[in-house]
Design a protein around this motif. Structure first.
Motif, PDB file in Angstrom:
ATOM      1  N   ASN A 175      13.665  -5.867  -9.341  1.00 16.72           N
ATOM      2  CA  ASN A 175      12.570  -6.693  -8.842  1.00 16.72           C
ATOM      3  C   ASN A 175      11.262  -6.256  -9.499  1.00 16.72           C
ATOM      4  N   LYS A 176      10.305  -7.153  -9.549  1.00 13.27           N
ATOM      5  CA  LYS A 176       9.009  -6.846 -10.148  1.00 13.27           C
ATOM      6  C   LYS A 176       8.045  -6.438  -9.037  1.00 13.27           C
ATOM      7  N   ILE A 177       7.678  -5.154  -9.024  1.00 12.17           N
ATOM      8  CA  ILE A 177       6.857  -4.652  -7.915  1.00 12.17           C
ATOM      9  C   ILE A 177       5.550  -4.026  -8.416  1.00 12.17           C
ATOM     10  N   ARG A 178       5.148  -4.349  -9.629  1.00  8.42           N
ATOM     11  CA  ARG A 178       3.924  -3.764 -10.195  1.00  8.42           C
ATOM     12  C   ARG A 178       2.724  -4.022  -9.279  1.00  8.42           C
ATOM     13  N   LYS A 179       2.046  -2.939  -8.930  1.00  5.78           N
ATOM     14  CA  LYS A 179       0.841  -2.949  -8.089  1.00  5.78           C
ATOM     15  C   LYS A 179       1.093  -3.466  -6.668  1.00  5.78           C
ATOM     16  N   ALA A 180       2.366  -3.572  -6.278  1.00  4.79           N
ATOM     17  CA  ALA A 180       2.654  -3.890  -4.875  1.00  4.79           C
ATOM     18  C   ALA A 180       2.320  -2.673  -4.022  1.00  4.79           C
ATOM     19  N   MET A 181       2.029  -2.891  -2.755  1.00  9.26           N
ATOM     20  CA  MET A 181       1.618  -1.808  -1.863  1.00  9.26           C
ATOM     21  C   MET A 181       2.679  -1.566  -0.800  1.00  9.26           C
ATOM     22  N   PHE A 182       3.082  -0.296  -0.699  1.00  7.95           N
ATOM     23  CA  PHE A 182       4.067   0.120   0.284  1.00  7.95           C
ATOM     24  C   PHE A 182       3.528   1.348   1.016  1.00  7.95           C
ATOM     25  N   SER A 183       4.011   1.564   2.220  1.00 12.49           N
ATOM     26  CA  SER A 183       3.629   2.772   2.948  1.00 12.49           C
ATOM     27  C   SER A 183       4.547   3.919   2.560  1.00 12.49           C
ATOM     28  N   ARG A 184       4.125   5.155   2.841  1.00 13.54           N
ATOM     29  CA  ARG A 184       5.000   6.301   2.594  1.00 13.54           C
ATOM     30  C   ARG A 184       6.288   6.172   3.390  1.00 13.54           C
TER      31      ARG A 184
END
Length: 199
Positions: A175-184
């Motif tokens: 999947n393309k997740i560039r600069k996506a934001m996730f929590s720890r």
């Protein structure tokens, strides 16, 4: 309630600014046509195929559309609040100007396969086993959503915000997740396929 006027020779109607509050929505209440700035409140859509319907700037509030049939249905700037949409195949919608937001809604087993949903907004939604395969969800916001067993494959999630959502498993290699934001707390869902332990 019949506040609609004919719009063409095919018998399709055009309704604007109408509030629909019928408990059960059938084809006789909601004939094929275009609905703009309309509200649908506390309604159950039953035995109705929404093929070629167009909804523009419409709100669905506390409605039930479980397993509803969509085929080239147009949703343009449409919001769903506190709705039951289990198993709805949105992937058959008309992609032209498609824009939807969802809040406090139940979307288990729904499908958005292959859709372009840039800037989509999901808030407090049940997205368990929802299909996002091959969808473009760049800049989308998933706020406090349960994404257990949601399906991601060749999905574009660039610049999307999933920091408050949970239970997702997303393979960064597929999947393309560039600069996506996730929590720890969500890192485990990104690293599951690597067979490592996060302590």
């Amino acid at each position: 309630l019949d506040c609609s006027v004919p719009s063409d020779t095919n018998g399709e109607i055009y309704s604007e600014g109408i509030k629909y509050t019928s408990k059960t929505i059938t084809k006789s209440i909601l004939p094929p046509g275009e609905y703009e700035n309309c509200s649908f409140i506390d309604s159950i859509f039953t035995e109705i195929v929404l093929t070629n319907y167009t909804f523009i700037d419409c709100n669905f509030d506390n409605c039930e559309m479980n397993m509803s049939t969509l085929n080239m249905t147009s949703f343009r700037e449409v919001s769903f609040h506190n709705c039951k949409l289990m198993g709805v195949c949105f992937n058959y919608c008309n992609p032209f100007l498609l824009s939807m937001t969802f809040s406090d809604s139940y979307l288990k087993l729904a499908s958005f396969y292959g859709l372009k949903l840039n800037n989509a907004h999901f808030e407090n939604c049940n997205l368990v086993e929802t299909d996002f395969g091959f969808a473009n969800l760049s800049n989308a916001i998933f706020h406090n959503c349960d994404m257990l067993n949601a399906f991601f494959d060749n999905t574009v999630l660039e610049k999307s915000d999933l920091t408050t959502s949970f239970n997702y498993v997303i393979d960064p290699e597929k999947n393309k997740i560039r600069k996506a934001m996730f929590s720890r707390m969500g890192l485990a869902g990104l690293l599951q396929n690597y067979n490592i332990e996060i302590i």
